[in-house]
Design a protein around this motif. Sequence first.
Motif, PDB file in Angstrom:
ATOM      1  N   MET A   1       2.707   3.960  -9.064  1.00  0.00           N
ATOM      2  CA  MET A   1       3.211   4.915  -8.078  1.00  0.00           C
ATOM      3  C   MET A   1       4.505   4.378  -7.468  1.00  0.00           C
ATOM      4  SD  MET A   1       1.480   6.194  -4.501  1.00  0.00           S
ATOM      5  CE  MET A   1      -0.106   6.497  -5.251  1.00  0.00           C
ATOM      6  N   LYS A   2       5.504   5.212  -7.453  1.00  0.00           N
ATOM      7  CA  LYS A   2       6.783   4.787  -6.891  1.00  0.00           C
ATOM      8  C   LYS A   2       6.713   4.800  -5.371  1.00  0.00           C
ATOM      9  CE  LYS A   2      11.723   5.840  -6.990  1.00  0.00           C
ATOM     10  NZ  LYS A   2      12.773   6.754  -7.499  1.00  0.00           N
ATOM     11  N   LYS A   3       7.202   3.719  -4.762  1.00  0.00           N
ATOM     12  CA  LYS A   3       7.192   3.638  -3.303  1.00  0.00           C
ATOM     13  C   LYS A   3       8.274   4.537  -2.717  1.00  0.00           C
ATOM     14  CE  LYS A   3       5.331  -0.942  -2.201  1.00  0.00           C
ATOM     15  NZ  LYS A   3       5.301  -1.616  -3.492  1.00  0.00           N
ATOM     16  N   THR A   4       7.923   5.236  -1.649  1.00  0.00           N
ATOM     17  CA  THR A   4       8.884   6.032  -0.892  1.00  0.00           C
ATOM     18  C   THR A   4       9.151   5.312   0.417  1.00  0.00           C
ATOM     19  OG1 THR A   4       7.190   7.311   0.263  1.00  0.00           O
ATOM     20  CG2 THR A   4       7.890   8.112  -1.913  1.00  0.00           C
ATOM     21  N   SER A   5      10.079   5.828   1.189  1.00  0.00           N
ATOM     22  CA  SER A   5      10.352   5.233   2.496  1.00  0.00           C
ATOM     23  C   SER A   5       9.128   5.326   3.399  1.00  0.00           C
ATOM     24  CB  SER A   5      11.553   5.931   3.150  1.00  0.00           C
ATOM     25  OG  SER A   5      11.306   7.320   3.309  1.00  0.00           O
ATOM     26  N   GLU A   6       8.340   6.397   3.228  1.00  0.00           N
ATOM     27  CA  GLU A   6       7.106   6.540   4.002  1.00  0.00           C
ATOM     28  C   GLU A   6       6.142   5.407   3.662  1.00  0.00           C
ATOM     29  OE1 GLU A   6       3.289   9.570   4.602  1.00  0.00           O
ATOM     30  OE2 GLU A   6       4.764   9.947   3.028  1.00  0.00           O
ATOM     31  N   HIS A   7       6.009   5.108   2.368  1.00  0.00           N
ATOM     32  CA  HIS A   7       5.109   4.042   1.952  1.00  0.00           C
ATOM     33  C   HIS A   7       5.562   2.703   2.520  1.00  0.00           C
ATOM     34  CE1 HIS A   7       3.993   6.578  -1.852  1.00  0.00           C
ATOM     35  NE2 HIS A   7       3.468   7.054  -0.742  1.00  0.00           N
ATOM     36  N   HIS A   8       6.852   2.423   2.443  1.00  0.00           N
ATOM     37  CA  HIS A   8       7.379   1.162   2.969  1.00  0.00           C
ATOM     38  C   HIS A   8       7.081   1.028   4.459  1.00  0.00           C
ATOM     39  CE1 HIS A   8       9.413  -0.567  -0.477  1.00  0.00           C
ATOM     40  NE2 HIS A   8       9.945   0.613  -0.779  1.00  0.00           N
ATOM     41  N   ASN A   9       7.254   2.131   5.190  1.00  0.00           N
ATOM     42  CA  ASN A   9       7.013   2.104   6.631  1.00  0.00           C
ATOM     43  C   ASN A   9       5.542   1.877   6.938  1.00  0.00           C
ATOM     44  OD1 ASN A   9       7.894   2.553   9.464  1.00  0.00           O
ATOM     45  ND2 ASN A   9       6.535   4.319   9.307  1.00  0.00           N
ATOM     46  N   LEU A  10       4.657   2.577   6.204  1.00  0.00           N
ATOM     47  CA  LEU A  10       3.221   2.397   6.409  1.00  0.00           C
ATOM     48  C   LEU A  10       2.807   0.952   6.159  1.00  0.00           C
ATOM     49  CD1 LEU A  10       1.572   5.573   4.796  1.00  0.00           C
ATOM     50  CD2 LEU A  10       1.331   4.824   7.161  1.00  0.00           C
ATOM     51  N   LEU A  11       3.285   0.394   5.065  1.00  0.00           N
ATOM     52  CA  LEU A  11       2.914  -0.970   4.716  1.00  0.00           C
ATOM     53  C   LEU A  11       3.455  -1.971   5.729  1.00  0.00           C
ATOM     54  CD1 LEU A  11       3.455  -0.776   0.863  1.00  0.00           C
ATOM     55  CD2 LEU A  11       1.266  -0.973   2.056  1.00  0.00           C
ATOM     56  N   ALA A  12       4.666  -1.720   6.224  1.00  0.00           N
ATOM     57  CA  ALA A  12       5.248  -2.621   7.221  1.00  0.00           C
ATOM     58  C   ALA A  12       4.422  -2.609   8.507  1.00  0.00           C
ATOM     59  CB  ALA A  12       6.695  -2.222   7.510  1.00  0.00           C
ATOM     60  N   GLN A  13       3.993  -1.423   8.929  1.00  0.00           N
ATOM     61  CA  GLN A  13       3.174  -1.329  10.137  1.00  0.00           C
ATOM     62  C   GLN A  13       1.795  -1.942   9.932  1.00  0.00           C
ATOM     63  OE1 GLN A  13       4.393  -0.287  13.121  1.00  0.00           O
ATOM     64  NE2 GLN A  13       6.302  -0.251  11.955  1.00  0.00           N
ATOM     65  N   LEU A  14       1.230  -1.720   8.748  1.00  0.00           N
ATOM     66  CA  LEU A  14      -0.091  -2.272   8.462  1.00  0.00           C
ATOM     67  C   LEU A  14      -0.073  -3.796   8.395  1.00  0.00           C
ATOM     68  CD1 LEU A  14      -1.323   0.299   5.804  1.00  0.00           C
ATOM     69  CD2 LEU A  14      -2.361  -0.120   8.041  1.00  0.00           C
ATOM     70  N   GLN A  15       1.038  -4.370   8.013  1.00  0.00           N
ATOM     71  CA  GLN A  15       1.134  -5.830   8.019  1.00  0.00           C
ATOM     72  C   GLN A  15       1.009  -6.366   9.443  1.00  0.00           C
ATOM     73  OE1 GLN A  15       3.685  -8.083   5.255  1.00  0.00           O
ATOM     74  NE2 GLN A  15       4.601  -6.120   4.684  1.00  0.00           N
ATOM     75  N   GLN A  16       1.547  -5.638  10.395  1.00  0.00           N
ATOM     76  CA  GLN A  16       1.414  -6.052  11.799  1.00  0.00           C
ATOM     77  C   GLN A  16      -0.028  -5.901  12.271  1.00  0.00           C
ATOM     78  OE1 GLN A  16       4.067  -7.494  13.298  1.00  0.00           O
ATOM     79  NE2 GLN A  16       5.025  -7.143  11.303  1.00  0.00           N
ATOM     80  N   VAL A  17      -0.670  -4.818  11.847  1.00  0.00           N
ATOM     81  CA  VAL A  17      -2.074  -4.606  12.211  1.00  0.00           C
ATOM     82  C   VAL A  17      -2.942  -5.714  11.626  1.00  0.00           C
ATOM     83  CG1 VAL A  17      -4.071  -3.080  11.937  1.00  0.00           C
ATOM     84  CG2 VAL A  17      -1.813  -2.103  12.407  1.00  0.00           C
ATOM     85  N   ALA A  18      -2.708  -6.047  10.357  1.00  0.00           N
ATOM     86  CA  ALA A  18      -3.481  -7.097   9.704  1.00  0.00           C
ATOM     87  C   ALA A  18      -3.272  -8.441  10.395  1.00  0.00           C
ATOM     88  CB  ALA A  18      -3.086  -7.195   8.228  1.00  0.00           C
ATOM     89  N   ASP A  19      -2.038  -8.721  10.785  1.00  0.00           N
ATOM     90  CA  ASP A  19      -1.734  -9.967  11.472  1.00  0.00           C
ATOM     91  C   ASP A  19      -2.478 -10.042  12.805  1.00  0.00           C
ATOM     92  OD1 ASP A  19      -0.384 -12.433  11.976  1.00  0.00           O
ATOM     93  OD2 ASP A  19       1.051 -11.380  13.219  1.00  0.00           O
ATOM     94  N   GLY A  20      -2.461  -8.942  13.555  1.00  0.00           N
ATOM     95  CA  GLY A  20      -3.161  -8.919  14.843  1.00  0.00           C
ATOM     96  C   GLY A  20      -4.662  -9.067  14.694  1.00  0.00           C
ATOM     97  N   LEU A  21      -5.245  -8.367  13.722  1.00  0.00           N
ATOM     98  CA  LEU A  21      -6.683  -8.485  13.486  1.00  0.00           C
ATOM     99  C   LEU A  21      -7.046  -9.896  13.044  1.00  0.00           C
ATOM    100  CD1 LEU A  21      -7.469  -5.126  11.642  1.00  0.00           C
ATOM    101  CD2 LEU A  21      -8.235  -5.791  13.927  1.00  0.00           C
ATOM    102  N   GLY A  22      -6.222 -10.461  12.195  1.00  0.00           N
ATOM    103  CA  GLY A  22      -6.489 -11.816  11.718  1.00  0.00           C
ATOM    104  C   GLY A  22      -6.527 -12.820  12.842  1.00  0.00           C
ATOM    105  N   LYS A  23      -5.575 -12.710  13.769  1.00  0.00           N
ATOM    106  CA  LYS A  23      -5.542 -13.640  14.899  1.00  0.00           C
ATOM    107  C   LYS A  23      -6.730 -13.422  15.836  1.00  0.00           C
ATOM    108  CE  LYS A  23      -0.509 -14.185  14.836  1.00  0.00           C
ATOM    109  NZ  LYS A  23       0.781 -13.814  15.461  1.00  0.00           N
ATOM    110  N   THR A  24      -7.119 -12.167  16.004  1.00  0.00           N
ATOM    111  CA  THR A  24      -8.222 -11.852  16.913  1.00  0.00           C
ATOM    112  C   THR A  24      -9.571 -12.280  16.350  1.00  0.00           C
ATOM    113  OG1 THR A  24      -7.018  -9.933  17.784  1.00  0.00           O
ATOM    114  CG2 THR A  24      -9.399  -9.978  18.137  1.00  0.00           C
ATOM    115  N   LEU A  25      -9.762 -12.112  15.038  1.00  0.00           N
ATOM    116  CA  LEU A  25     -11.068 -12.347  14.425  1.00  0.00           C
ATOM    117  C   LEU A  25     -11.197 -13.720  13.768  1.00  0.00           C
ATOM    118  CD1 LEU A  25     -11.510  -8.823  12.810  1.00  0.00           C
ATOM    119  CD2 LEU A  25     -12.434  -9.643  14.983  1.00  0.00           C
ATOM    120  N   ALA A  26     -10.167 -14.561  13.910  1.00  0.00           N
ATOM    121  CA  ALA A  26     -10.224 -15.906  13.333  1.00  0.00           C
ATOM    122  C   ALA A  26     -11.342 -16.715  14.006  1.00  0.00           C
ATOM    123  CB  ALA A  26      -8.876 -16.613  13.533  1.00  0.00           C
ATOM    124  N   PRO A  27     -12.006 -17.599  13.274  1.00  0.00           N
ATOM    125  CA  PRO A  27     -11.815 -17.913  11.850  1.00  0.00           C
ATOM    126  C   PRO A  27     -12.891 -17.320  10.957  1.00  0.00           C
ATOM    127  CG  PRO A  27     -12.998 -19.698  12.883  1.00  0.00           C
ATOM    128  CD  PRO A  27     -12.835 -18.631  13.944  1.00  0.00           C
TER     129      PRO A  27
END
Length: 208
Positions: A1-27
């Motif tokens: 599947m070819k990435k669109t600007s929407e996909h890039h934006n979603l993935l960029a935001q989700l990386q922040q969500v994943a980072d926050g969850l990781g720090k909160t739920l560690a270890p």
Amino acid sequence: MKKTSEHHNLLAQLQQVADGLGKTLAPFCEVVLHDLTEPDHAILAIHNNLSGRSVGEPATELGLARAADPGVDQVIANYPNTFPDGRLAKSTSVGIKDSDGRYVAALCLNVDLTVFRSLNTMLTQFGSVDRAAAVNDTLQPTGAEAIRLRIDDFAARHGTTPRALKTDERRALMGELKDSGLSDVRRAMDIVAAYLNVSRATVYNDAR
């Protein structure tokens, strides 16, 4: 599947969500972000790495299923799983769709259950007592535990906690304690006040 600007934006935001969850739920909880637009190199980010996987590794079977079928459930929560070394896990997978309804990402949480099971075993052992022992002793005033249990039961029935009881609920509680005879226990008002974290004057007022 070819990435669109929407996909890039979603993935960029989700990386922040994943980072926050990781720090909160560690270890104890692994947080993995999958890019389903590139299933052969799906893992985009991994926090609290418990599975030994690496960024760039392929999607799981569930991820491949989502990439192929938008009809797969978007949230699959608390399903049993196993880490590569055999440790038991509890997993939750949240699929992320684009504006066309296609899955483009998945955010997955994998909890290591062995840690909590070991902790539960230790706590159970630590909290056990020898009821066959001949000694009968207490560090609390007679009847205090019965009062606390009644308060806990009352709070549970009202969907709250003892210290969060409102004025009308405390008055109803005091009525129950009186009807059950527990208000006659020595230092009952002190026990109730301490357990509810209110003053003795408040308890006496509620008991009127």
